[in-house]
Design an enzyme around this catalytic site. Sequence first.
Site, PDB file in Angstrom:
ATOM      1  N   MET A  22       4.787 -20.504 -11.104  1.00 22.46           N
ATOM      2  CA  MET A  22       5.585 -18.506 -10.089  1.00 22.46           C
ATOM      3  C   MET A  22       5.117 -18.687  -9.622  1.00 22.46           C
ATOM      4  SD  MET A  22       2.603 -17.767 -13.524  1.00 22.46           S
ATOM      5  CE  MET A  22       2.289 -19.424 -13.844  1.00 22.46           C
TER       6      MET A  22
ATOM      7  N   MET B 230       0.820 -21.392  -9.123  1.00 17.83           N
ATOM      8  CA  MET B 230       1.240 -19.960  -8.266  1.00 17.83           C
ATOM      9  C   MET B 230       0.754 -20.327  -7.196  1.00 17.83           C
ATOM     10  SD  MET B 230      -1.405 -17.344 -11.444  1.00 17.83           S
ATOM     11  CE  MET B 230      -1.069 -17.992 -12.773  1.00 17.83           C
TER      12      MET B 230
ATOM     13  N   ASP C 263       0.357 -23.706 -15.374  1.00 15.89           N
ATOM     14  CA  ASP C 263       0.339 -22.718 -14.719  1.00 15.89           C
ATOM     15  C   ASP C 263       0.472 -22.590 -13.362  1.00 15.89           C
ATOM     16  OD1 ASP C 263       0.865 -20.051 -16.447  1.00 15.89           O
ATOM     17  OD2 ASP C 263      -0.141 -20.880 -17.341  1.00 15.89           O
TER      18      ASP C 263
ATOM     19  N   HIS D  43       0.659 -26.141 -21.306  1.00 17.31           N
ATOM     20  CA  HIS D  43       0.676 -25.379 -20.438  1.00 17.31           C
ATOM     21  C   HIS D  43       0.255 -25.379 -19.039  1.00 17.31           C
ATOM     22  CE1 HIS D  43       4.034 -21.349 -19.434  1.00 17.31           C
ATOM     23  NE2 HIS D  43       2.475 -21.136 -19.071  1.00 17.31           N
TER      24      HIS D  43
ATOM     25  N   MET E   8       7.915 -13.179 -20.138  1.00 17.86           N
ATOM     26  CA  MET E   8       6.588 -13.357 -19.732  1.00 17.86           C
ATOM     27  C   MET E   8       5.841 -11.841 -20.496  1.00 17.86           C
ATOM     28  SD  MET E   8       5.387 -15.878 -17.900  1.00 17.86           S
ATOM     29  CE  MET E   8       3.842 -14.565 -17.796  1.00 17.86           C
TER      30      MET E   8
ATOM     31  N   HIS F  64       4.792 -24.177 -15.381  1.00 15.13           N
ATOM     32  CA  HIS F  64       5.292 -22.929 -15.046  1.00 15.13           C
ATOM     33  C   HIS F  64       5.315 -22.688 -14.330  1.00 15.13           C
ATOM     34  CE1 HIS F  64       4.327 -18.626 -15.982  1.00 15.13           C
ATOM     35  NE2 HIS F  64       5.594 -18.583 -15.099  1.00 15.13           N
TER      36      HIS F  64
ATOM     37  N   ASP G 258       4.319 -16.010 -23.212  1.00 13.43           N
ATOM     38  CA  ASP G 258       3.458 -16.568 -22.087  1.00 13.43           C
ATOM     39  C   ASP G 258       2.610 -15.285 -22.043  1.00 13.43           C
ATOM     40  OD1 ASP G 258       1.606 -17.314 -20.818  1.00 13.43           O
ATOM     41  OD2 ASP G 258       3.436 -18.092 -19.098  1.00 13.43           O
TER      42      ASP G 258
ATOM     43  N   SER H  44      -2.888 -22.759 -22.556  1.00 12.98           N
ATOM     44  CA  SER H  44      -2.084 -22.582 -21.091  1.00 12.98           C
ATOM     45  C   SER H  44      -3.555 -23.501 -20.357  1.00 12.98           C
ATOM     46  CB  SER H  44      -2.204 -21.510 -20.695  1.00 12.98           C
ATOM     47  OG  SER H  44      -2.857 -21.245 -19.021  1.00 12.98           O
TER      48      SER H  44
HETATM   49  C1  DX5 Z   1      -0.008 -16.145 -16.760  1.00 11.32           C
HETATM   50  C2  DX5 Z   1       0.181 -17.342 -16.302  1.00 11.32           C
HETATM   51  C3  DX5 Z   1      -0.614 -17.154 -18.245  1.00 11.32           C
HETATM   52  C4  DX5 Z   1      -1.744 -17.147 -18.868  1.00 11.32           C
HETATM   53  C5  DX5 Z   1      -1.773 -17.179 -19.843  1.00 11.32           C
HETATM   54  O1  DX5 Z   1       0.322 -15.725 -15.276  1.00 11.32           O
HETATM   55  O2  DX5 Z   1       1.613 -18.008 -17.072  1.00 11.32           O
HETATM   56  O3  DX5 Z   1       0.475 -19.202 -19.138  1.00 11.32           O
HETATM   57  O4  DX5 Z   1      -2.490 -18.369 -18.359  1.00 11.32           O
HETATM   58  O5  DX5 Z   1      -2.823 -16.443 -20.574  1.00 11.32           O
HETATM   59  P1  DX5 Z   1      -3.766 -15.617 -21.644  1.00 11.32           P
HETATM   60  O6  DX5 Z   1      -2.776 -16.512 -22.679  1.00 11.32           O
HETATM   61  O7  DX5 Z   1      -4.563 -15.581 -20.974  1.00 11.32           O
HETATM   62  O8  DX5 Z   1      -2.825 -14.146 -21.919  1.00 11.32           O
HETATM   63 ZN    ZN Z   2       2.588 -19.991 -18.042  1.00  9.50          ZN
END
Ligand code: DX5
Ligand code: ZN
Length: 222
Positions: free
Chosen positions: A71, A40, A38, A36, A140, A69, A175, A11
């Site tokens: 969010m 947000m 992320d 990956h 998740m 991903h 994840d 990620s």
């Molecule tokens: C959390 C994200 C993850 C995050 C995971 O909101 O969706 O992808 O980056 O990070 P680690 O592996 O550090 O928990």
């Molecule tokens: Zn993620």
Amino acid sequence: MNAPPIQIAPSLLSVDFGRLADGLRTVEAGGADLHHVDVMDGHFVPNLSIGPPVVKAIAREAKLPLDCHLMVTDPLTYGERFAKMGAWCVTFHIEVVDDPAAMCAALREMGVRAGVAINPPTPVERLEPALEHADMILVMSVNPGFGGQSFIPEVLSKVEDLRGRYGFAGDIEMDGGIALPTIGACAAAGANVLVAGSAVYGADDPGARVGELRRLAQEARG
Ligand code: DX5
Ligand code: ZN
């Protein structure tokens, strides 16, 4: 077990953003399968992260598919933008979509794979209308929003249910909090796409860590 091949997806939330391209190359050299990404929006989760201009730059530099991903509360609008930028898979959250079948179909029409994510407090039954339409389910294992949180083991039963009770044969991604001590349980439960942020980019040698995670996942699967 009849799960698809193990894939390791570092990620980028935990990369040193000042040296983003170096981070991509390090995990690619270490044998990672996906990046990956992320995204947000500050609404669906209480944090902001990577937006379109940065994803565009990542797409230009990356040699691996981008696993985006989202969010966000409006995955249709933003999904289209990331699809146009070269995302390989776009994952939306079941908590914000009333008609997941239509959303999966819309994503596929955009030329990307459709992923459906579920947060820890949401019951697995919420995924039922999505299962026939999703290429990937993302279970998740932390409440989303931040990297570096602790793995929530109670979510493993969702993966077992998806593989067992529902016979889901597509990709199951996990994840959140996935690291050397936790990745084996994820693979043993039936997950095959394993995201790791801090465990990879926080390691002294992120490339070597990708290989260690893969070995542990493969061993746990037997
Ligand atoms: C959390 C994200 C993850 C995050 C995971 O909101 O969706 O992808 O980056 O990070 P680690 O592996 O550090 O928990
Ligand atoms: Zn993620």
